[in-house]
Scaffold this motif. Structure first.
Motif, PDB file in Angstrom:
ATOM      1  N   ALA A 114      -9.179  -1.167  -0.287  1.00 30.74           N
ATOM      2  CA  ALA A 114      -9.074  -2.062   0.858  1.00 30.74           C
ATOM      3  C   ALA A 114      -7.816  -2.915   0.767  1.00 30.74           C
ATOM      4  N   CYS A 115      -7.534  -3.420  -0.416  1.00 26.58           N
ATOM      5  CA  CYS A 115      -6.362  -4.273  -0.616  1.00 26.58           C
ATOM      6  C   CYS A 115      -5.082  -3.516  -0.275  1.00 26.58           C
ATOM      7  N   LEU A 116      -4.963  -2.293  -0.738  1.00 24.70           N
ATOM      8  CA  LEU A 116      -3.776  -1.480  -0.452  1.00 24.70           C
ATOM      9  C   LEU A 116      -3.680  -1.139   1.037  1.00 24.70           C
ATOM     10  N   THR A 117      -4.806  -0.764   1.621  1.00 26.01           N
ATOM     11  CA  THR A 117      -4.803  -0.332   3.019  1.00 26.01           C
ATOM     12  C   THR A 117      -4.399  -1.457   3.961  1.00 26.01           C
ATOM     13  N   GLY A 122       1.660  -0.879   2.684  1.00 25.68           N
ATOM     14  CA  GLY A 122       0.811   0.201   2.188  1.00 25.68           C
ATOM     15  C   GLY A 122       1.016   0.484   0.721  1.00 25.68           C
ATOM     16  N   SER A 123       1.659  -0.425   0.000  1.00 24.34           N
ATOM     17  CA  SER A 123       1.888  -0.186  -1.428  1.00 24.34           C
ATOM     18  C   SER A 123       1.944  -1.506  -2.180  1.00 24.34           C
ATOM     19  N   LEU A 124       1.475  -1.469  -3.439  1.00 25.58           N
ATOM     20  CA  LEU A 124       1.509  -2.630  -4.323  1.00 25.58           C
ATOM     21  C   LEU A 124       1.683  -2.129  -5.750  1.00 25.58           C
ATOM     22  N   THR A 125       2.221  -2.980  -6.605  1.00 23.04           N
ATOM     23  CA  THR A 125       2.290  -2.664  -8.031  1.00 23.04           C
ATOM     24  C   THR A 125       0.982  -3.094  -8.692  1.00 23.04           C
ATOM     25  N   ALA A 126       0.796  -2.676  -9.940  1.00 23.15           N
ATOM     26  CA  ALA A 126      -0.398  -3.083 -10.682  1.00 23.15           C
ATOM     27  C   ALA A 126      -0.454  -4.598 -10.821  1.00 23.15           C
ATOM     28  N   ALA A 127       0.703  -5.224 -11.095  1.00 24.26           N
ATOM     29  CA  ALA A 127       0.732  -6.676 -11.253  1.00 24.26           C
ATOM     30  C   ALA A 127       0.348  -7.372  -9.951  1.00 24.26           C
ATOM     31  N   GLU A 128       0.800  -6.840  -8.821  1.00 26.10           N
ATOM     32  CA  GLU A 128       0.461  -7.449  -7.530  1.00 26.10           C
ATOM     33  C   GLU A 128      -1.026  -7.297  -7.229  1.00 26.10           C
ATOM     34  N   GLU A 156       4.513   6.045  -6.894  1.00 25.93           N
ATOM     35  CA  GLU A 156       5.944   6.319  -6.841  1.00 25.93           C
ATOM     36  C   GLU A 156       6.670   5.213  -7.590  1.00 25.93           C
ATOM     37  N   ARG A 157       7.881   5.471  -8.037  1.00 30.90           N
ATOM     38  CA  ARG A 157       8.685   4.495  -8.746  1.00 30.90           C
ATOM     39  C   ARG A 157       9.582   3.750  -7.771  1.00 30.90           C
ATOM     40  N   ASP A 158       9.639   2.409  -7.905  1.00 30.26           N
ATOM     41  CA  ASP A 158      10.555   1.646  -7.047  1.00 30.26           C
ATOM     42  C   ASP A 158      11.902   1.498  -7.767  1.00 30.26           C
ATOM     43  N   ASP A 159      12.810   0.757  -7.156  1.00 30.46           N
ATOM     44  CA  ASP A 159      14.162   0.649  -7.714  1.00 30.46           C
ATOM     45  C   ASP A 159      14.201  -0.143  -9.016  1.00 30.46           C
ATOM     46  N   ARG A 160      13.084  -0.795  -9.371  1.00 32.07           N
ATOM     47  CA  ARG A 160      13.007  -1.518 -10.642  1.00 32.07           C
ATOM     48  C   ARG A 160      12.212  -0.724 -11.685  1.00 32.07           C
ATOM     49  N   ARG A 161      12.017   0.567 -11.383  1.00 25.57           N
ATOM     50  CA  ARG A 161      11.325   1.467 -12.302  1.00 25.57           C
ATOM     51  C   ARG A 161       9.860   1.093 -12.520  1.00 25.57           C
ATOM     52  N   ARG A 162       9.274   0.425 -11.560  1.00 28.24           N
ATOM     53  CA  ARG A 162       7.857   0.078 -11.644  1.00 28.24           C
ATOM     54  C   ARG A 162       7.050   1.085 -10.835  1.00 28.24           C
ATOM     55  N   ASP A 163       5.846   1.388 -11.310  1.00 29.65           N
ATOM     56  CA  ASP A 163       4.939   2.219 -10.517  1.00 29.65           C
ATOM     57  C   ASP A 163       4.413   1.412  -9.346  1.00 29.65           C
ATOM     58  N   ARG A 164       4.511   2.003  -8.166  1.00 30.99           N
ATOM     59  CA  ARG A 164       3.887   1.417  -6.982  1.00 30.99           C
ATOM     60  C   ARG A 164       2.793   2.369  -6.523  1.00 30.99           C
ATOM     61  N   TYR A 165       1.652   1.806  -6.146  1.00 29.42           N
ATOM     62  CA  TYR A 165       0.516   2.609  -5.712  1.00 29.42           C
ATOM     63  C   TYR A 165       0.472   2.565  -4.190  1.00 29.42           C
ATOM     64  N   VAL A 166       0.439   3.745  -3.584  1.00 25.75           N
ATOM     65  CA  VAL A 166       0.708   3.867  -2.155  1.00 25.75           C
ATOM     66  C   VAL A 166      -0.488   4.455  -1.417  1.00 25.75           C
TER      67      VAL A 166
END
Length: 269
Positions: A114-117, A122-128, A156-166
């Motif tokens: 729900a949080c992602l949707t 439509g995307s957040l990192t684990a920390a977010e 997917e990886r963002d420009d800071r090399r972090r995993d983003r969940y989409v």
């Protein structure tokens, strides 16, 4: 539209309505409450088959008691984009989470989904996700692993090399395809069982019927998903782009046109 928490008598009316097989909208109408209030109440308290008025009332009192305690630093409501009402967003996210959980998705996974949707990106990192949901990184990791396995989330990886969940437009299509493939595996195993149990035995007949049913459903889901996929990418229509309703030239000409086209009277149409 009335506000405030549901009362114990109202919860008893909800339980009676569910026992009578009433839809949420009808229960809401009888209580003069929004349908979303009834949906959230039922789904967060066991769902339509397990809802109990007394249990739901005690659970709500416990939640209210916890809310009265001082909030830890960093748990204040996050600012909302586009002028959205933070309280309305919180309530809607609870409803969305409850409905996902009622469909069979585990509660923590439902919260993450729900949080992602409900984010515009439509995307957040684990920390977010940890910050928004106020849960441990381990809970997020476990939830993401489950959602990925079901095809609900991709990374997917963002420009800071972090995993983003989409959760993007295509995720729901991919999830349906994954579900159909999983069902196809059940079909295969069921048909293997027919040979083991022996044809014509009651258990084998049962398995064959299950396999035929699930095979049909799986194929139907695949066809429907392919046909409807473009709907996921449709843009909102403007008023000027919407087709006009009402009779067109063909219907305005009446039966005479059909007679001319067929070369005869009504009997020929």
């Amino acid at each position: 539209m009335p506000g405030g928490r549901l009362t114990q008598p109202e919860r008893q009316q909800i339980a009676l309505g569910l026992a009578d097989g009433l839809a949420y909208a009808e229960i809401a109408r009888r209580l003069d409450r929004p349908t979303s209030t009834i949906t959230r109440e039922v789904m967060r308290n066991g769902g339509p088959t397990a809802y109990r008025a007394e249990t739901a009332h005690r659970a709500t009192e416990r939640r209210a008691h916890r809310r009265k305690q001082p909030a830890p630093k960093g748990t204040e409501a996050l600012p909302q984009a586009h002028g959205r009402d933070p309280e309305a967003m919180r309530a809607y996210e609870e409803t969305f989470t409850a409905v996902l959980a009622g469909s069979g998705m585990p509660t923590m996974m439902s919260r993450v989904m729900a949080c992602l949707t409900l984010t515009d990106t439509g995307s957040l990192t684990a920390a977010e996700l940890v910050e928004r949901l106020q849960v441990s990184p381990a809970s997020i990791s476990k939830s993401i692993a489950f959602l990925e396995s079901q095809g609900f989330v991709r990374r997917e990886r963002d420009d800071r090399r972090r995993d983003r969940y989409v959760v993007d437009d295509d995720i729901w299509y991919q999830s349906m395809i994954a579900s159909a493939r999983s069902t196809a595996q059940i079909v295969e195993i069921a048909r293997q069982g027919v040979g083991v149990l022996g044809p014509e035995t009651p258990a084998a007949v049962r398995l064959e019927n299950v396999a035929r049913f699930l095979d049909f459903v799986s194929e139907s889901i695949l066809r429907a998903a392919e046909q409807a996929r473009e709907v996921l990418f449709a843009k909102p229509e403007t008023e000027s782009a919407r087709p006009e309703t009402g009779p067109g030239p063909e219907t305005e000409t009446g039966p005479e046109t059909r007679e001319d086209a067929t070369g005869g009277g009504p009997e020929a149409s």
